[in-house]
Design an enzyme around this catalytic site. Structure first.
Site, mmCIF file in Angstrom:
data_model
loop_
_atom_site.group_PDB
_atom_site.id
_atom_site.type_symbol
_atom_site.label_atom_id
_atom_site.label_comp_id
_atom_site.label_asym_id
_atom_site.label_seq_id
_atom_site.Cartn_x
_atom_site.Cartn_y
_atom_site.Cartn_z
ATOM 1 N N ARG A 106 0.838 -1.204 0.000
ATOM 2 C CA ARG A 106 0.000 0.000 0.000
ATOM 3 C C ARG A 106 0.870 1.250 0.000
ATOM 4 O O ARG A 106 0.549 2.246 -0.655
ATOM 5 C CB ARG A 106 -0.917 -0.009 1.229
ATOM 6 C CG ARG A 106 -1.706 1.280 1.474
ATOM 7 C CD ARG A 106 -2.721 1.582 0.413
ATOM 8 N NE ARG A 106 -3.615 0.472 0.150
ATOM 9 C CZ ARG A 106 -4.592 0.500 -0.739
ATOM 10 N NH1 ARG A 106 -4.796 1.588 -1.474
ATOM 11 N NH2 ARG A 106 -5.356 -0.561 -0.931
ATOM 12 N N SER A 347 -2.391 -3.899 8.841
ATOM 13 C CA SER A 347 -3.464 -4.866 8.629
ATOM 14 C C SER A 347 -3.825 -4.931 7.147
ATOM 15 O O SER A 347 -2.992 -4.653 6.288
ATOM 16 C CB SER A 347 -4.674 -4.517 9.503
ATOM 17 O OG SER A 347 -5.485 -5.645 9.719
ATOM 18 N N HIS A 349 -5.629 -3.364 4.746
ATOM 19 C CA HIS A 349 -5.456 -2.277 3.787
ATOM 20 C C HIS A 349 -3.988 -1.956 3.572
ATOM 21 O O HIS A 349 -3.568 -1.606 2.464
ATOM 22 C CB HIS A 349 -6.214 -1.024 4.243
ATOM 23 C CG HIS A 349 -6.436 -0.027 3.158
ATOM 24 N ND1 HIS A 349 -5.721 1.136 3.056
ATOM 25 C CD2 HIS A 349 -7.292 -0.027 2.103
ATOM 26 C CE1 HIS A 349 -6.142 1.822 2.005
ATOM 27 N NE2 HIS A 349 -7.094 1.140 1.399
ATOM 28 N N CYS A 350 -3.193 -2.105 4.606
ATOM 29 C CA CYS A 350 -1.762 -1.789 4.520
ATOM 30 C C CYS A 350 -1.010 -2.717 3.564
ATOM 31 O O CYS A 350 0.034 -2.348 3.029
ATOM 32 C CB CYS A 350 -1.115 -1.899 5.891
ATOM 33 S SG CYS A 350 -1.829 -0.834 7.160
ATOM 34 N N VAL A 351 -1.543 -3.926 3.351
ATOM 35 C CA VAL A 351 -0.818 -4.907 2.550
ATOM 36 C C VAL A 351 -1.450 -5.124 1.175
ATOM 37 O O VAL A 351 -1.069 -6.047 0.459
ATOM 38 C CB VAL A 351 -0.683 -6.257 3.286
ATOM 39 C CG1 VAL A 351 0.072 -6.072 4.596
ATOM 40 C CG2 VAL A 351 -2.039 -6.918 3.538
#
Length: 358
Positions: A106, A347, A349-351
């Protein structure tokens, strides 16, 4: 009429007119992921983190392609076999041997924008500088090259910038508005030579937005210095869900309350207030190897026909899922247990990173 060809361009010589960043709920061609490879990120939970990836890929591949970066080819067959044994649609999975340092695509990966103007490449990959959230961890040199690799794979233009920007620090509504935080974008560990106005002007120019709305601080335990994707997210062009903390003794109570108050003062481009929906935080019960984990239900990912929501075996899991199901009545809202993933300080969204459909 000039035609924009694939290749690498410098931002100061590129014409961005007509390009804009679609909202996340707009149709995707693909989702980009990086298979967990950095044991320092998940020193105690690597296998559990990888299992989260299996669940994400199972949920995504029935509806869109997944580009999975695995760093080196030595584990390609093991990873492919593991996913083939799952419920993943392997026809929609492309495993790519692209060098990586960690899994936060992201922030390190390309930010895609698109246009319908004739004579221009319909899809463009922005390559902003990634400095690992203010040079907090090393190395990150390979992660900073992911956008260029991705653009070459897709055969789309890649535009290189001198500005630091992470995808998790911004959220757009697809209708001219971008949401971010002062704690992150105005942090001196990002772009100390740029003023707030210069940063706003760049965001408008590069991402095709017309206004930038500034929240204040992010959540406790967030090593990214207040990424907006942990606190407040657009779920449609006029509605924002925002995390709130009920416990007045929790470190998140005051900052999240202030952000909620600011959201009620924001207006869209037509001068209308946004609809604001409160989303609970999980109880403070999540402590990983790096201290408090930045667990938040706001770190969900909107994909084709699907919304992937991080849950944490916490009392507020079901309430959060119920709220988000009402926000996305036409999508399948899937809760994925992410305690292990967020112990690495990020979490769902970060990945993930979306590639919009043309």
């Amino acid at each position: 009429m000039s035609t924009t060809l694939p290749g690498v361009y410098q931002a100061d010589s590129f014409d961005f007119s007509g390009y804009s960043m679609p909202a996340e709920w707009h149709p995707h061609d693909a989702t980009w992921l990086v298979w967990p490879v950095n044991i320092e990120t998940w020193p105690e939970h690597m296998e559990e983190a990888r299992q989260v990836y299996v669940q994400m890929i199972e949920a995504l591949t029935p509806h869109e392609r997944v580009y999975l970066l695995i760093g080196t080819c030595e584990n390609a067959e093991e990873i492919r076999g593991r996913l083939a044994a799952s419920k993943a649609n392997m026809a929609n999975l492309k495993i790519c041997n692209i060098p990586v340092n960690d899994s936060w695509v992201r922030d390190a990966g390309p930010i895609f924008v698109k246009t319908t103007q004739p004579g221009k490449a319909p899809l463009l990959a922005h390559d902003f500088i990634f400095n690992m959230w203010g040079d907090k961890y090393r190395p990150y040199d390979q992660d900073d090259l992911i956008p260029e690799h991705a653009a070459a794979l897709l055969q789309v233009p890649c535009v290189k910038h001198s500005m630091v920007l992470e995808g998790g620090s911004i959220d757009v509504n697809g209708n001219g508005t971008l949401l971010t935080t002062r704690q992150c974008l105005l942090n001196p560990n990002r772009n100390p030579a740029l003023t707030q106005k210069q940063i706003e002007d760049n965001l408008k120019k590069y991402l095709g937005v017309q206004q930038v709305l500034w929240l204040e601080e992010g959540i406790d335990g967030d090593d990214t210095d207040g990424h907006v994707d942990d606190i407040s997210r657009f779920v449609n062009s006029r509605t924002i869900v925002t995390a709130v903390e009920a416990n007045k003794n929790d470190a998140n109570y005051g900052p999240l309350r202030l952000n909620l108050e600011k959201l009620t003062t924001f207006r869209d481009l037509d001068g209308r207030p946004f609809d604001v929906i409160e989303l609970p935080m999980p109880e403070r019960m999540l402590h990983g190897p790096f201290g408090r984990s930045p667990a938040s239900y706001a770190n969900f990912y909107i994909a084709n026909n699907t919304v992937l929501v991080p849950i944490y075996s916490a009392p507020n899991d079901q309430e959060a899922l119920d709220i988000l199901k009402k926000c996305f009545p036409d999508r399948n809202v899937i809760g994925i247990e992410c305690t292990a993933l967020v112990n690495g300080l990020g979490s769902i969204h970060c990945v993930t990173q979306q590639q919009p459909r043309l």
